[in-house]
Design a protein around this motif. Structure first.
Motif, PDB file in Angstrom:
ATOM      1  N   LEU A  53      29.400  71.298  23.514  1.00  0.00           N
ATOM      2  CA  LEU A  53      30.654  71.223  24.269  1.00  0.00           C
ATOM      3  C   LEU A  53      30.528  71.947  25.607  1.00  0.00           C
ATOM      4  CD1 LEU A  53      33.639  70.645  24.732  1.00  0.00           C
ATOM      5  CD2 LEU A  53      34.160  72.604  23.307  1.00  0.00           C
ATOM      6  N   LYS A  54      29.957  73.139  25.598  1.00  0.00           N
ATOM      7  CA  LYS A  54      29.823  73.904  26.840  1.00  0.00           C
ATOM      8  C   LYS A  54      28.941  73.184  27.853  1.00  0.00           C
ATOM      9  CE  LYS A  54      28.708  78.426  28.697  1.00  0.00           C
ATOM     10  NZ  LYS A  54      28.267  79.778  28.420  1.00  0.00           N
ATOM     11  N   VAL A  55      27.821  72.637  27.402  1.00  0.00           N
ATOM     12  CA  VAL A  55      26.919  71.921  28.310  1.00  0.00           C
ATOM     13  C   VAL A  55      27.597  70.659  28.847  1.00  0.00           C
ATOM     14  CG1 VAL A  55      24.733  70.677  28.475  1.00  0.00           C
ATOM     15  CG2 VAL A  55      24.820  72.879  27.308  1.00  0.00           C
ATOM     16  N   LEU A  56      28.311  69.926  27.968  1.00  0.00           N
ATOM     17  CA  LEU A  56      29.039  68.730  28.418  1.00  0.00           C
ATOM     18  C   LEU A  56      30.106  69.090  29.447  1.00  0.00           C
ATOM     19  CD1 LEU A  56      29.626  66.627  25.181  1.00  0.00           C
ATOM     20  CD2 LEU A  56      28.232  66.020  27.158  1.00  0.00           C
ATOM     21  N   ALA A  57      30.891  70.105  29.161  1.00  0.00           N
ATOM     22  CA  ALA A  57      31.949  70.505  30.087  1.00  0.00           C
ATOM     23  C   ALA A  57      31.366  70.913  31.435  1.00  0.00           C
ATOM     24  CB  ALA A  57      32.771  71.637  29.482  1.00  0.00           C
ATOM     25  N   THR A  58      30.263  71.629  31.404  1.00  0.00           N
ATOM     26  CA  THR A  58      29.608  72.047  32.639  1.00  0.00           C
ATOM     27  C   THR A  58      29.086  70.839  33.411  1.00  0.00           C
ATOM     28  OG1 THR A  58      28.978  74.149  31.640  1.00  0.00           O
ATOM     29  CG2 THR A  58      27.748  73.477  33.590  1.00  0.00           C
ATOM     30  N   ALA A  59      28.526  69.857  32.703  1.00  0.00           N
ATOM     31  CA  ALA A  59      27.989  68.658  33.354  1.00  0.00           C
ATOM     32  C   ALA A  59      29.096  67.755  33.888  1.00  0.00           C
ATOM     33  CB  ALA A  59      27.112  67.879  32.375  1.00  0.00           C
ATOM     34  N   LEU A  60      30.222  67.659  33.168  1.00  0.00           N
ATOM     35  CA  LEU A  60      31.279  66.729  33.544  1.00  0.00           C
ATOM     36  C   LEU A  60      32.259  67.307  34.556  1.00  0.00           C
ATOM     37  CD1 LEU A  60      32.055  65.163  30.067  1.00  0.00           C
ATOM     38  CD2 LEU A  60      30.586  64.269  31.878  1.00  0.00           C
ATOM     39  N   ALA A  61      32.397  68.603  34.639  1.00  0.00           N
ATOM     40  CA  ALA A  61      33.376  69.219  35.533  1.00  0.00           C
ATOM     41  C   ALA A  61      33.235  68.773  36.988  1.00  0.00           C
ATOM     42  CB  ALA A  61      33.313  70.736  35.422  1.00  0.00           C
ATOM     43  N   PRO A  62      32.022  68.701  37.540  1.00  0.00           N
ATOM     44  CA  PRO A  62      31.914  68.298  38.954  1.00  0.00           C
ATOM     45  C   PRO A  62      31.896  66.780  39.179  1.00  0.00           C
ATOM     46  CG  PRO A  62      29.773  68.956  38.155  1.00  0.00           C
ATOM     47  CD  PRO A  62      30.757  69.201  37.024  1.00  0.00           C
ATOM     48  N   MET A  63      32.137  65.966  38.159  1.00  0.00           N
ATOM     49  CA  MET A  63      32.042  64.512  38.282  1.00  0.00           C
ATOM     50  C   MET A  63      32.980  63.922  39.331  1.00  0.00           C
ATOM     51  SD  MET A  63      29.935  62.705  36.563  1.00  0.00           S
ATOM     52  CE  MET A  63      28.527  63.449  35.838  1.00  0.00           C
ATOM     53  N   ALA A  64      34.065  64.584  39.653  1.00  0.00           N
ATOM     54  CA  ALA A  64      35.012  64.052  40.631  1.00  0.00           C
ATOM     55  C   ALA A  64      34.351  63.838  41.992  1.00  0.00           C
ATOM     56  CB  ALA A  64      36.204  64.984  40.766  1.00  0.00           C
ATOM     57  N   LYS A  65      33.243  64.520  42.236  1.00  0.00           N
ATOM     58  CA  LYS A  65      32.549  64.400  43.519  1.00  0.00           C
ATOM     59  C   LYS A  65      31.626  63.178  43.586  1.00  0.00           C
ATOM     60  CE  LYS A  65      31.865  69.299  43.356  1.00  0.00           C
ATOM     61  NZ  LYS A  65      30.841  70.323  43.437  1.00  0.00           N
ATOM     62  N   PHE A  66      31.321  62.562  42.438  1.00  0.00           N
ATOM     63  CA  PHE A  66      30.348  61.477  42.401  1.00  0.00           C
ATOM     64  C   PHE A  66      31.028  60.113  42.392  1.00  0.00           C
ATOM     65  CE2 PHE A  66      28.226  65.070  40.328  1.00  0.00           C
ATOM     66  CZ  PHE A  66      27.115  65.173  41.135  1.00  0.00           C
ATOM     67  N   HIS A  67      30.334  59.114  42.908  1.00  0.00           N
ATOM     68  CA  HIS A  67      30.841  57.745  42.904  1.00  0.00           C
ATOM     69  C   HIS A  67      29.721  56.810  42.459  1.00  0.00           C
ATOM     70  CE1 HIS A  67      34.440  59.061  44.931  1.00  0.00           C
ATOM     71  NE2 HIS A  67      33.667  59.737  45.757  1.00  0.00           N
ATOM     72  N   GLN A  68      30.095  55.758  41.748  1.00  0.00           N
ATOM     73  CA  GLN A  68      29.149  54.725  41.327  1.00  0.00           C
ATOM     74  C   GLN A  68      27.940  55.286  40.580  1.00  0.00           C
ATOM     75  OE1 GLN A  68      30.360  51.751  41.653  1.00  0.00           O
ATOM     76  NE2 GLN A  68      32.038  52.541  42.841  1.00  0.00           N
ATOM     77  N   LYS A  69      28.208  56.064  39.566  1.00  0.00           N
ATOM     78  CA  LYS A  69      27.141  56.667  38.780  1.00  0.00           C
ATOM     79  C   LYS A  69      27.441  56.464  37.309  1.00  0.00           C
ATOM     80  CE  LYS A  69      24.715  61.015  38.097  1.00  0.00           C
ATOM     81  NZ  LYS A  69      24.544  62.389  38.512  1.00  0.00           N
ATOM     82  N   LEU A  70      26.418  56.179  36.516  1.00  0.00           N
ATOM     83  CA  LEU A  70      26.554  56.082  35.069  1.00  0.00           C
ATOM     84  C   LEU A  70      25.845  57.274  34.449  1.00  0.00           C
ATOM     85  CD1 LEU A  70      27.359  54.429  32.517  1.00  0.00           C
ATOM     86  CD2 LEU A  70      25.054  53.487  32.602  1.00  0.00           C
ATOM     87  N   VAL A  71      26.553  58.017  33.628  1.00  0.00           N
ATOM     88  CA  VAL A  71      25.971  59.158  32.936  1.00  0.00           C
ATOM     89  C   VAL A  71      25.899  58.795  31.458  1.00  0.00           C
ATOM     90  CG1 VAL A  71      26.248  61.586  32.330  1.00  0.00           C
ATOM     91  CG2 VAL A  71      26.939  60.785  34.594  1.00  0.00           C
TER      92      VAL A  71
END
Length: 101
Positions: free
Chosen positions: A58-76
């Motif tokens: 959960l901690k690693v996911l939250a850390t990875a997903l938190a800055p996603m608002a800055k990215f566009h057109q990306k599949l994780v």
């Protein structure tokens, strides 16, 4: 549309691609991390985890997903059982359930 998070289960042929902004809550416990989406048709995505690893996942996911608002057109790819590909090493399975109330 922006970035998408990809999940695919190998056992029931279900998959989901979810916008990070559609996530309402992520919670962990007892070898599972649950991701709940918001909106009228809620989905629950359950990530099976190694024993004692759900909180770390959960901690690693939250850390990875938190800055996603800055990215566009990306599949994780967060969890793909069929390809045995996981964003976090502690994830062991994924289950996708649609239309959770």
């Amino acid at each position: 549309m922006g970035p998408l998070l990809f999940f695919r289960s190998a056992t029931d042929e279900k998959a989901a691609a979810v916008r990070p902004g559609a996530i309402e809550m992520i919670y962990a416990g007892d070898q599972v991390v649950n991701i709940i989406t918001n909106g009228a048709n809620k989905q629950k995505i359950a990530l099976g985890c190694a024993d004692g690893e759900s909180e770390n996942v959960l901690k690693v996911l939250a850390t990875a997903l938190a800055p996603m608002a800055k990215f566009h057109q990306k599949l994780v790819v967060v969890a793909d059982d069929a390809a045995d590909e996981y964003l976090v090493a502690g994830i062991t399975t994924v289950t996708v359930t649609e239309d959770e109330a």
